[in-house]
Scaffold this motif. Structure first.
Motif, PDB file in Angstrom:
ATOM      1  N   SER A 358       0.820  -1.200   0.000  1.00 33.60           N
ATOM      2  CA  SER A 358       0.000   0.000   0.000  1.00 33.60           C
ATOM      3  C   SER A 358       0.861   1.260   0.000  1.00 33.60           C
ATOM      4  N   LEU A 359       0.354   2.298  -0.661  1.00 34.15           N
ATOM      5  CA  LEU A 359       1.072   3.565  -0.757  1.00 34.15           C
ATOM      6  C   LEU A 359       0.569   4.613   0.224  1.00 34.15           C
ATOM      7  N   ALA A 360      -0.512   4.295   0.952  1.00 31.64           N
ATOM      8  CA  ALA A 360      -1.090   5.295   1.851  1.00 31.64           C
ATOM      9  C   ALA A 360      -1.902   4.614   2.944  1.00 31.64           C
ATOM     10  N   ASP A 361      -2.174   5.374   3.999  1.00 35.77           N
ATOM     11  CA  ASP A 361      -3.032   4.903   5.085  1.00 35.77           C
ATOM     12  C   ASP A 361      -4.482   5.168   4.687  1.00 35.77           C
ATOM     13  N   HIS A 377     -14.929   2.996  -2.483  1.00 34.43           N
ATOM     14  CA  HIS A 377     -13.886   2.078  -2.007  1.00 34.43           C
ATOM     15  C   HIS A 377     -12.534   2.761  -2.116  1.00 34.43           C
ATOM     16  N   TYR A 378     -11.785   2.717  -1.016  1.00 33.77           N
ATOM     17  CA  TYR A 378     -10.449   3.301  -0.950  1.00 33.77           C
ATOM     18  C   TYR A 378      -9.415   2.189  -1.094  1.00 33.77           C
ATOM     19  N   SER A 379      -8.503   2.353  -2.047  1.00 31.10           N
ATOM     20  CA  SER A 379      -7.470   1.349  -2.303  1.00 31.10           C
ATOM     21  C   SER A 379      -6.092   1.971  -2.126  1.00 31.10           C
ATOM     22  N   GLY A 380      -5.192   1.191  -1.520  1.00 33.33           N
ATOM     23  CA  GLY A 380      -3.840   1.675  -1.290  1.00 33.33           C
ATOM     24  C   GLY A 380      -2.924   1.526  -2.485  1.00 33.33           C
ATOM     25  N   CYS A 381      -3.356   0.791  -3.519  1.00 31.78           N
ATOM     26  CA  CYS A 381      -2.552   0.641  -4.730  1.00 31.78           C
ATOM     27  C   CYS A 381      -3.480   0.218  -5.860  1.00 31.78           C
ATOM     28  N   GLU A 382      -2.921   0.062  -7.044  1.00 29.89           N
ATOM     29  CA  GLU A 382      -3.743  -0.218  -8.225  1.00 29.89           C
ATOM     30  C   GLU A 382      -4.360  -1.609  -8.219  1.00 29.89           C
ATOM     31  N   ARG A 383      -3.948  -2.484  -7.285  1.00 29.19           N
ATOM     32  CA  ARG A 383      -4.570  -3.811  -7.231  1.00 29.19           C
ATOM     33  C   ARG A 383      -6.012  -3.735  -6.751  1.00 29.19           C
ATOM     34  N   ARG A 392     -19.687   1.860  -8.028  1.00 29.51           N
ATOM     35  CA  ARG A 392     -18.995   2.409  -6.860  1.00 29.51           C
ATOM     36  C   ARG A 392     -18.054   3.514  -7.323  1.00 29.51           C
ATOM     37  N   ILE A 393     -17.622   4.321  -6.374  1.00 34.41           N
ATOM     38  CA  ILE A 393     -16.579   5.302  -6.605  1.00 34.41           C
ATOM     39  C   ILE A 393     -15.261   4.669  -6.188  1.00 34.41           C
ATOM     40  N   GLU A 394     -14.252   4.742  -7.053  1.00 35.57           N
ATOM     41  CA  GLU A 394     -12.933   4.194  -6.753  1.00 35.57           C
ATOM     42  C   GLU A 394     -11.971   5.326  -6.383  1.00 35.57           C
ATOM     43  N   VAL A 395     -11.360   5.210  -5.218  1.00 42.40           N
ATOM     44  CA  VAL A 395     -10.364   6.166  -4.750  1.00 42.40           C
ATOM     45  C   VAL A 395      -9.081   5.374  -4.547  1.00 42.40           C
ATOM     46  N   THR A 396      -8.052   5.664  -5.330  1.00 42.48           N
ATOM     47  CA  THR A 396      -6.829   4.850  -5.336  1.00 42.48           C
ATOM     48  C   THR A 396      -5.615   5.714  -5.031  1.00 42.48           C
ATOM     49  N   ALA A 397      -4.826   5.279  -4.059  1.00 40.91           N
ATOM     50  CA  ALA A 397      -3.643   6.042  -3.678  1.00 40.91           C
ATOM     51  C   ALA A 397      -2.581   5.986  -4.769  1.00 40.91           C
TER      52      ALA A 397
END
Length: 429
Positions: A358-361, A377-383, A392-397
């Motif tokens: 993950s790239l972020a908290d 949905h919050y994701s810490g990386c592109e996976r 859904r809304i995708e929020v990716t670090a």
């Protein structure tokens, strides 16, 4: 022997080609622990998400004594214990076995079964697929070849209300109003005829249909294994098989003496919005776990006075037994009981510091998410691990201070405002 397993490498496919799996599936389980940045991780398969109140309390104790004090609910209604200390594997296995959570050590990772969580509780649906889930679990554990399925192969049992049919099952069963069953396997759909003989005296309604459905699901799973072995690419799921090497679904059903008529269908159907928290008829409640986490205290509160609990694919819990007047008590423990709660529809992956990739908290930022009708949905990386199905809304670090939202980078300092706008805007069809 219990062990922490490394990630499974794969050979990247060429565009349009099926992946080639160079090694066996290393998906974590209750006996095969995964080494994460925050300690060992155990993933418990819970068919239909079902737990007795005693089992809930056992998991609460295990989380406190061996892990980080909480249990995570996955997008398949399974459970994860995180932050487990080194050397706890044997003790954890013994604890789970004593609680009836390890019916088959050889099959424990293949018991991936989602089922309509409210089946049999609210008067909706056409069959109690919770009963089907128990029968399918027993059939899987009794079939030696089924142990070769990957830990990602998924069965979805929908009682006809359409809540789990769109969750990406590899074999999906949908109860029809006339007593028949629709079966979707790969890209093909069949209608399984209702049995022509009456059920035994005292048997639950739909027992005969359920028996046919379970046999059909198992036959299709074994047909996939035949096709995967012939392809030689190590496919974990039907969608990974090379073009032109599809399982013989119809032949497998015929050999199992199941009458199955091919029908045109548009599987998978779109996944519906997550169900709102609140009462389910007069026999059950539905609550959500904030960001999919249940502390030991919340687990014990859920188990109190409950006949059983069912973890859901929407990271919620159906509590069977109590009346609606328990909602305030569960809300006092931090569970989401009100559809207007801003935490409704907000999910996140593990993020830092628990996941090294993950790239972020992201969990910290997701906890500050503004409310809105659309899931986010919050994701810490592109996976994008653990993302829900459906719109859904995708929020990716992109890094610790920048996220990707609607295709554009957004500074972390402006993220809440951007998410608020995204969750309330109309989505394109």
């Amino acid at each position: 022997m219990l062990a922490a397993m490394p990630p499974t490498p794969t050979t990247p496919p060429e565009p349009g080609e099926a992946p080639i799996r160079d090694r066996g599936d290393a998906c974590p389980g209750a006996l095969r622990l995964h080494a994460a940045a925050d300690g060992l991780l155990a993933r418990l398969r819970l068919p239909a998400g079902r737990l007795t109140s005693r089992q809930v309390r056992v998991l609460a104790d295990a989380a406190e004594e061996m892990g980080d004090g909480s249990l995570s609910v996955t997008s398949r209604g399974n459970a994860e214990l995180r932050g487990l200390r080194d050397g706890c594997g044997a003790g954890l296995a013994a604890l789970l076995a004593d609680a009836g959570l390890l019916p088959s050590p050889t099959h424990e990772r293949v018991r991936n079964i989602v089922a309509s969580p409210a089946a049999g509780l609210d008067g909706l649906g056409h069959a109690d697929v919770q009963l089907w889930a128990r029968a399918l679990d027993a059939a899987l554990c009794a079939e030696p070849r089924a142990a070769a399925l990957s830990g990602r192969f998924l069965f979805a049992l929908d009682d006809g209300r359409g809540d789990v049919a769109g969750l990406g099952g590899d074999v999906t069963l949908v109860a029809a109003p006339d007593g028949a069953v629709l079966l979707a396997a790969g890209t093909e759909t069949f209608r399984l005829a209702a049995p022509g003989t009456a059920t035994a005296a005292g048997a639950p309604a739909g027992t005969a249909t359920g028996t046919t459905a379970v046999r059909a699901a198992l036959a299709c799973a074994l047909a996939f294994l035949d096709a995967a072995e012939a392809a030689g690419t190590g496919a974990w799921r039907p969608r990974e098989l090379p073009a032109g090497q599809h399982p013989d679904w119809a032949g497998a059903l015929a050999r199992a003496a199941i009458t199955a008529e091919p029908v045109p269908s548009s599987f998978p159907p779109p996944a519906p919005p997550p169900p709102a928290p609140g009462p389910l008829g007069d026999r059950a409640l539905h609550v959500l776990a904030p960001l999919g986490r249940l502390t030991a205290g919340r687990l014990r509160a859920l188990a109190e006075g409950a006949d059983e609990v069912r973890l859901t694919p929407w990271r919620g819990v159906v509590v069977v037994g109590p009346s609606a007047d328990r909602l305030p008590a569960l809300a006092a423990h931090g569970l989401v009981t009100d559809p207007a709660d801003a935490r409704t529809g907000v999910t996140a992956c593990t993020g830092t510091p628990g996941c090294a990739k993950s790239l972020a908290d992201v969990r910290a930022d997701a906890a500050r998410a503004p409310g809105g009708p659309l899931p986010v949905h919050y994701s810490g990386c592109e996976r994008r691990c653990g993302h829900p199905h459906g719109t859904r809304i995708e929020v990716t670090a992109l890094d610790p201070d920048t996220y990707l939202l609607d295709g554009a980078p957004v500074p972390r300092t402006a993220l809440a405002e951007a998410v608020a706008a995204a969750r309330t805007k109309p989505m394109e069809s």
